[in-house]
Design a protein around this motif. Structure first.
Motif, PDB file in Angstrom:
ATOM      1  N   ARG A 102     -10.370  -8.402  -7.459  1.00 23.24           N
ATOM      2  CA  ARG A 102      -9.115  -8.136  -6.753  1.00 23.24           C
ATOM      3  C   ARG A 102      -9.078  -6.646  -6.454  1.00 23.24           C
ATOM      4  O   ARG A 102      -8.607  -5.846  -7.247  1.00 23.24           O
ATOM      5  CB  ARG A 102      -7.916  -8.548  -7.595  1.00 23.24           C
ATOM      6  CG  ARG A 102      -7.739 -10.049  -7.638  1.00 23.24           C
ATOM      7  CD  ARG A 102      -6.412 -10.408  -8.220  1.00 23.24           C
ATOM      8  NE  ARG A 102      -6.159 -11.826  -8.045  1.00 23.24           N
ATOM      9  CZ  ARG A 102      -5.267 -12.504  -8.734  1.00 23.24           C
ATOM     10  NH1 ARG A 102      -4.537 -11.893  -9.639  1.00 23.24           N
ATOM     11  NH2 ARG A 102      -5.090 -13.769  -8.510  1.00 23.24           N
ATOM     12  N   ASN A 103      -9.574  -6.280  -5.282  1.00 24.51           N
ATOM     13  CA  ASN A 103      -9.645  -4.866  -4.936  1.00 24.51           C
ATOM     14  C   ASN A 103      -8.892  -4.540  -3.647  1.00 24.51           C
ATOM     15  O   ASN A 103      -8.995  -3.426  -3.145  1.00 24.51           O
ATOM     16  CB  ASN A 103     -11.098  -4.405  -4.847  1.00 24.51           C
ATOM     17  CG  ASN A 103     -11.885  -5.201  -3.824  1.00 24.51           C
ATOM     18  OD1 ASN A 103     -11.390  -6.177  -3.280  1.00 24.51           O
ATOM     19  ND2 ASN A 103     -13.113  -4.802  -3.577  1.00 24.51           N
ATOM     20  N   VAL A 104      -8.142  -5.483  -3.090  1.00 27.10           N
ATOM     21  CA  VAL A 104      -7.358  -5.246  -1.892  1.00 27.10           C
ATOM     22  C   VAL A 104      -5.913  -4.982  -2.309  1.00 27.10           C
ATOM     23  O   VAL A 104      -5.333  -5.743  -3.080  1.00 27.10           O
ATOM     24  CB  VAL A 104      -7.419  -6.465  -0.944  1.00 27.10           C
ATOM     25  CG1 VAL A 104      -6.518  -6.253   0.255  1.00 27.10           C
ATOM     26  CG2 VAL A 104      -8.852  -6.729  -0.515  1.00 27.10           C
ATOM     27  N   VAL A 105      -5.346  -3.887  -1.807  1.00 34.90           N
ATOM     28  CA  VAL A 105      -3.967  -3.529  -2.141  1.00 34.90           C
ATOM     29  C   VAL A 105      -3.055  -4.000  -1.023  1.00 34.90           C
ATOM     30  O   VAL A 105      -3.315  -3.753   0.154  1.00 34.90           O
ATOM     31  CB  VAL A 105      -3.825  -2.002  -2.322  1.00 34.90           C
ATOM     32  CG1 VAL A 105      -2.376  -1.621  -2.546  1.00 34.90           C
ATOM     33  CG2 VAL A 105      -4.702  -1.525  -3.467  1.00 34.90           C
ATOM     34  N   VAL A 106      -1.981  -4.695  -1.387  1.00 33.38           N
ATOM     35  CA  VAL A 106      -0.967  -5.134  -0.443  1.00 33.38           C
ATOM     36  C   VAL A 106       0.339  -4.476  -0.873  1.00 33.38           C
ATOM     37  O   VAL A 106       0.751  -4.605  -2.020  1.00 33.38           O
ATOM     38  CB  VAL A 106      -0.811  -6.673  -0.455  1.00 33.38           C
ATOM     39  CG1 VAL A 106       0.288  -7.107   0.478  1.00 33.38           C
ATOM     40  CG2 VAL A 106      -2.130  -7.339  -0.104  1.00 33.38           C
ATOM     41  N   GLN A 140       2.357  -9.235 -10.308  1.00 33.62           N
ATOM     42  CA  GLN A 140       1.253  -9.504  -9.384  1.00 33.62           C
ATOM     43  C   GLN A 140       1.025 -11.006  -9.235  1.00 33.62           C
ATOM     44  O   GLN A 140       0.951 -11.516  -8.122  1.00 33.62           O
ATOM     45  CB  GLN A 140      -0.022  -8.828  -9.876  1.00 33.62           C
ATOM     46  CG  GLN A 140      -1.252  -9.166  -9.033  1.00 33.62           C
ATOM     47  CD  GLN A 140      -2.496  -8.493  -9.550  1.00 33.62           C
ATOM     48  OE1 GLN A 140      -2.439  -7.365 -10.019  1.00 33.62           O
ATOM     49  NE2 GLN A 140      -3.624  -9.164  -9.463  1.00 33.62           N
ATOM     50  N   ASP A 141       0.913 -11.720 -10.353  1.00 35.23           N
ATOM     51  CA  ASP A 141       0.663 -13.154 -10.296  1.00 35.23           C
ATOM     52  C   ASP A 141       1.819 -13.893  -9.635  1.00 35.23           C
ATOM     53  O   ASP A 141       1.610 -14.824  -8.855  1.00 35.23           O
ATOM     54  CB  ASP A 141       0.406 -13.721 -11.692  1.00 35.23           C
ATOM     55  CG  ASP A 141      -0.944 -13.283 -12.247  1.00 35.23           C
ATOM     56  OD1 ASP A 141      -1.830 -12.911 -11.446  1.00 35.23           O
ATOM     57  OD2 ASP A 141      -1.103 -13.310 -13.476  1.00 35.23           O
ATOM     58  N   TYR A 142       3.051 -13.477  -9.922  1.00 37.40           N
ATOM     59  CA  TYR A 142       4.223 -14.122  -9.326  1.00 37.40           C
ATOM     60  C   TYR A 142       4.214 -13.962  -7.806  1.00 37.40           C
ATOM     61  O   TYR A 142       4.396 -14.928  -7.066  1.00 37.40           O
ATOM     62  CB  TYR A 142       5.515 -13.535  -9.903  1.00 37.40           C
ATOM     63  CG  TYR A 142       6.747 -14.193  -9.362  1.00 37.40           C
ATOM     64  CD1 TYR A 142       7.258 -15.337  -9.962  1.00 37.40           C
ATOM     65  CD2 TYR A 142       7.390 -13.693  -8.236  1.00 37.40           C
ATOM     66  CE1 TYR A 142       8.386 -15.966  -9.452  1.00 37.40           C
ATOM     67  CE2 TYR A 142       8.511 -14.315  -7.722  1.00 37.40           C
ATOM     68  CZ  TYR A 142       9.010 -15.441  -8.330  1.00 37.40           C
ATOM     69  OH  TYR A 142      10.108 -16.069  -7.818  1.00 37.40           O
TER      70      TYR A 142
END
Length: 113
Positions: free
Chosen positions: A13-17, A41-43
């Motif tokens: 998981r290396n993409v930042v949103v 993050q998971d939510y």
């Protein structure tokens, strides 16, 4: 720099949103995340990908529900004593989230949206 870790499905998981929210929206999100028992993050990932959010019942979630209910009760009691501009609609949103969780738990579903 922190150590790289894979997620549950062995992905990086290396993409930042990132996105902006109003303070009221952020508070509502924080309440939902807290009551879900998931990380923020998971939510958010589950919500964005339209997965069902499952609340894992236990002492941690029960304690968070109790804390939220105590906070709402305190705010409602101060509202009775004097009107200090407390946003009743915000309290009702929080109560609705708690009730949704409790009702889904009664039905054996342990999930809410």
């Amino acid at each position: 720099m922190s150590e790289k870790r894979l997620d549950a499905k062995n992905r990086w998981r290396n993409v930042v949103v990132a996105f902006r929210m109003s303070p009221e929206e952020a508070q509502e999100l924080n309440v939902k995340v807290s009551l879900s028992g998931l990380s923020k993050q998971d939510y958010i990932i589950q919500c964005l990908l339209k997965h069902e959010i499952r609340v894992v019942g236990g002492m941690k979630v029960a304690k968070k529900v109790q804390v939220h209910l105590d906070t709402i009760l305190e705010e409602l009691q101060t509202l009775d004593e004097s009107d200090r501009g407390i946003d009743v609609e915000e309290l009702l949103v929080q109560l609705k989230h708690v009730l949704d969780i409790l009702q889904s738990d009664e039905k054996g579903g342990n999930h809410y949206e």
